[in-house]
Scaffold this motif. Structure first.
Motif, PDB file in Angstrom:
ATOM      1  N   THR A   9      -5.069   1.409   1.286  1.00  0.00           N
ATOM      2  CA  THR A   9      -3.857   0.952   0.598  1.00  0.00           C
ATOM      3  C   THR A   9      -3.964   1.280  -0.886  1.00  0.00           C
ATOM      4  OG1 THR A   9      -3.517  -0.804   2.227  1.00  0.00           O
ATOM      5  CG2 THR A   9      -2.376  -1.027   0.117  1.00  0.00           C
ATOM      6  N   TYR A  10      -2.870   1.806  -1.424  1.00  0.00           N
ATOM      7  CA  TYR A  10      -2.799   2.192  -2.837  1.00  0.00           C
ATOM      8  C   TYR A  10      -1.698   1.411  -3.532  1.00  0.00           C
ATOM      9  CZ  TYR A  10      -5.656   6.143  -1.381  1.00  0.00           C
ATOM     10  OH  TYR A  10      -6.671   6.916  -0.866  1.00  0.00           O
ATOM     11  N   ASP A  11      -1.925   1.093  -4.785  1.00  0.00           N
ATOM     12  CA  ASP A  11      -0.932   0.408  -5.610  1.00  0.00           C
ATOM     13  C   ASP A  11      -0.028   1.476  -6.237  1.00  0.00           C
ATOM     14  OD1 ASP A  11       0.535  -1.368  -7.078  1.00  0.00           O
ATOM     15  OD2 ASP A  11      -1.034  -1.760  -8.558  1.00  0.00           O
ATOM     16  N   ALA A  12       0.769   2.108  -5.377  1.00  0.00           N
ATOM     17  CA  ALA A  12       1.654   3.195  -5.808  1.00  0.00           C
ATOM     18  C   ALA A  12       2.710   3.406  -4.736  1.00  0.00           C
ATOM     19  CB  ALA A  12       0.857   4.476  -6.010  1.00  0.00           C
ATOM     20  N   PRO A  13       3.862   3.932  -5.132  1.00  0.00           N
ATOM     21  CA  PRO A  13       4.901   4.210  -4.147  1.00  0.00           C
ATOM     22  C   PRO A  13       4.530   5.396  -3.252  1.00  0.00           C
ATOM     23  CG  PRO A  13       5.604   4.931  -6.330  1.00  0.00           C
ATOM     24  CD  PRO A  13       4.291   4.225  -6.502  1.00  0.00           C
ATOM     25  N   ALA A  14       5.099   5.400  -2.060  1.00  0.00           N
ATOM     26  CA  ALA A  14       4.817   6.449  -1.073  1.00  0.00           C
ATOM     27  C   ALA A  14       5.129   7.840  -1.621  1.00  0.00           C
ATOM     28  CB  ALA A  14       5.607   6.190   0.214  1.00  0.00           C
ATOM     29  N   ARG A  15       6.185   7.941  -2.440  1.00  0.00           N
ATOM     30  CA  ARG A  15       6.581   9.270  -2.934  1.00  0.00           C
ATOM     31  C   ARG A  15       5.467   9.926  -3.746  1.00  0.00           C
ATOM     32  NH1 ARG A  15       7.705   9.021  -8.186  1.00  0.00           N
ATOM     33  NH2 ARG A  15       8.227   6.986  -9.068  1.00  0.00           N
ATOM     34  N   LEU A  16       4.666   9.131  -4.478  1.00  0.00           N
ATOM     35  CA  LEU A  16       3.568   9.712  -5.254  1.00  0.00           C
ATOM     36  C   LEU A  16       2.425  10.169  -4.351  1.00  0.00           C
ATOM     37  CD1 LEU A  16       3.386   7.426  -8.418  1.00  0.00           C
ATOM     38  CD2 LEU A  16       4.468   9.676  -8.171  1.00  0.00           C
ATOM     39  N   LEU A  17       2.128   9.382  -3.340  1.00  0.00           N
ATOM     40  CA  LEU A  17       1.090   9.797  -2.392  1.00  0.00           C
ATOM     41  C   LEU A  17       1.526  11.042  -1.628  1.00  0.00           C
ATOM     42  CD1 LEU A  17       0.158   6.232  -1.504  1.00  0.00           C
ATOM     43  CD2 LEU A  17      -1.549   7.959  -2.020  1.00  0.00           C
ATOM     44  N   PHE A  18       2.787  11.064  -1.206  1.00  0.00           N
ATOM     45  CA  PHE A  18       3.313  12.235  -0.499  1.00  0.00           C
ATOM     46  C   PHE A  18       3.217  13.466  -1.400  1.00  0.00           C
ATOM     47  CE2 PHE A  18       6.636  15.087   0.993  1.00  0.00           C
ATOM     48  CZ  PHE A  18       6.427  15.076   2.365  1.00  0.00           C
ATOM     49  N   GLU A  19       3.571  13.311  -2.661  1.00  0.00           N
ATOM     50  CA  GLU A  19       3.479  14.424  -3.615  1.00  0.00           C
ATOM     51  C   GLU A  19       2.040  14.926  -3.719  1.00  0.00           C
ATOM     52  OE1 GLU A  19       3.951  15.209  -8.401  1.00  0.00           O
ATOM     53  OE2 GLU A  19       5.240  13.688  -7.488  1.00  0.00           O
ATOM     54  N   ALA A  20       1.082  14.006  -3.745  1.00  0.00           N
ATOM     55  CA  ALA A  20      -0.328  14.377  -3.863  1.00  0.00           C
ATOM     56  C   ALA A  20      -0.816  15.160  -2.648  1.00  0.00           C
ATOM     57  CB  ALA A  20      -1.180  13.134  -4.068  1.00  0.00           C
ATOM     58  N   TRP A  21      -0.200  14.950  -1.482  1.00  0.00           N
ATOM     59  CA  TRP A  21      -0.559  15.666  -0.255  1.00  0.00           C
ATOM     60  C   TRP A  21       0.210  16.978  -0.103  1.00  0.00           C
ATOM     61  CZ3 TRP A  21      -3.856  14.725   3.922  1.00  0.00           C
ATOM     62  CH2 TRP A  21      -4.590  13.542   3.858  1.00  0.00           C
ATOM     63  N   SER A  22       1.294  17.147  -0.859  1.00  0.00           N
ATOM     64  CA  SER A  22       2.202  18.269  -0.579  1.00  0.00           C
ATOM     65  C   SER A  22       2.178  19.393  -1.607  1.00  0.00           C
ATOM     66  CB  SER A  22       3.638  17.748  -0.436  1.00  0.00           C
ATOM     67  OG  SER A  22       4.082  17.147  -1.635  1.00  0.00           O
ATOM     68  N   LYS A  23       1.381  19.253  -2.660  1.00  0.00           N
ATOM     69  CA  LYS A  23       1.328  20.278  -3.699  1.00  0.00           C
ATOM     70  C   LYS A  23      -0.117  20.733  -3.901  1.00  0.00           C
ATOM     71  CE  LYS A  23       5.436  18.778  -6.141  1.00  0.00           C
ATOM     72  NZ  LYS A  23       6.003  18.352  -7.430  1.00  0.00           N
ATOM     73  N   PRO A  24      -0.365  22.043  -3.823  1.00  0.00           N
ATOM     74  CA  PRO A  24      -1.750  22.524  -3.925  1.00  0.00           C
ATOM     75  C   PRO A  24      -2.447  22.144  -5.224  1.00  0.00           C
ATOM     76  CG  PRO A  24      -0.193  24.378  -3.886  1.00  0.00           C
ATOM     77  CD  PRO A  24       0.588  23.130  -3.619  1.00  0.00           C
TER      78      PRO A  24
END
Length: 162
Positions: free
Chosen positions: A21-36
């Motif tokens: 669990t992270y203290d951050a919105p899903a959009r930031l985690l998704f961004e971290a997984w989706s950009k090289p």
């Protein structure tokens, strides 16, 4: 191994599930997984930086990466195909080493946000129990945990910059 490796083996015996669990919105985690440029900052264990990362981030797109280990030795490249992408919710992709006959595993990454925090779940489904045993025995769980620590640092920086 043959194309039928793992046939008949229960999925529960072929999977590893890791949740954080992270203290951050899903959009930031998704961004971290989706950009090289982000993946290079966190994926893999400390001491094994991702030095090559190519991503065609779309359903049916291919991805590949390689890490460099201690002493500058490049590790065997790995990669696969994006099978499903639901923005800010879910990424499903195949993953395997670029070696002749190497089995692929399927990673399902989910992002469940509640009250500004996001539970990240990684479900790795191996082609066979033997493949799972090989990867777990080589330190896969510890490597993922180390990478997820680095992901937390990256997401905190992204959140602070937002």
């Amino acid at each position: 191994m043959s194309a039928n490796a793992g046939a008949g083996e229960p999925e529960a015996d072929r999977e590893v599930i890791i949740t954080r669990t992270y203290d951050a919105p899903a959009r930031l985690l998704f961004e971290a997984w989706s950009k090289p440029e982000h993946v290079k900052k966190w994926f893999g264990p400390v001491g094994y930086p991702v030095t090559m990362c190519e991503m065609d981030f779309r359903k049916g797109g291919q991805w590949r990466a390689a890490m460099t280990g201690p002493g500058g030795k490049q590790q065997t490249p790995f990669g696969g195909e994006y099978l499903e992408i639901v923005p800010d919710r879910r990424i499903v992709f195949s993953n395997g080493f670029e070696l002749p006959g190497a089995e692929k595993m399927i990673w399902t990454v989910t992002f469940d946000e509640k009250d500004g925090k996001t539970q990240l779940t990684i479900r790795t489904l191996f082609a066979s129990i033997a493949q799972k045993a090989t990867h777990v025995g080589a330190g896969m769980k510890e490597g993922i945990a180390s990478g997820l620590d680095q992901l937390g640092d990256l997401v905190a920086r992204l959140k602070a910059a937002a």
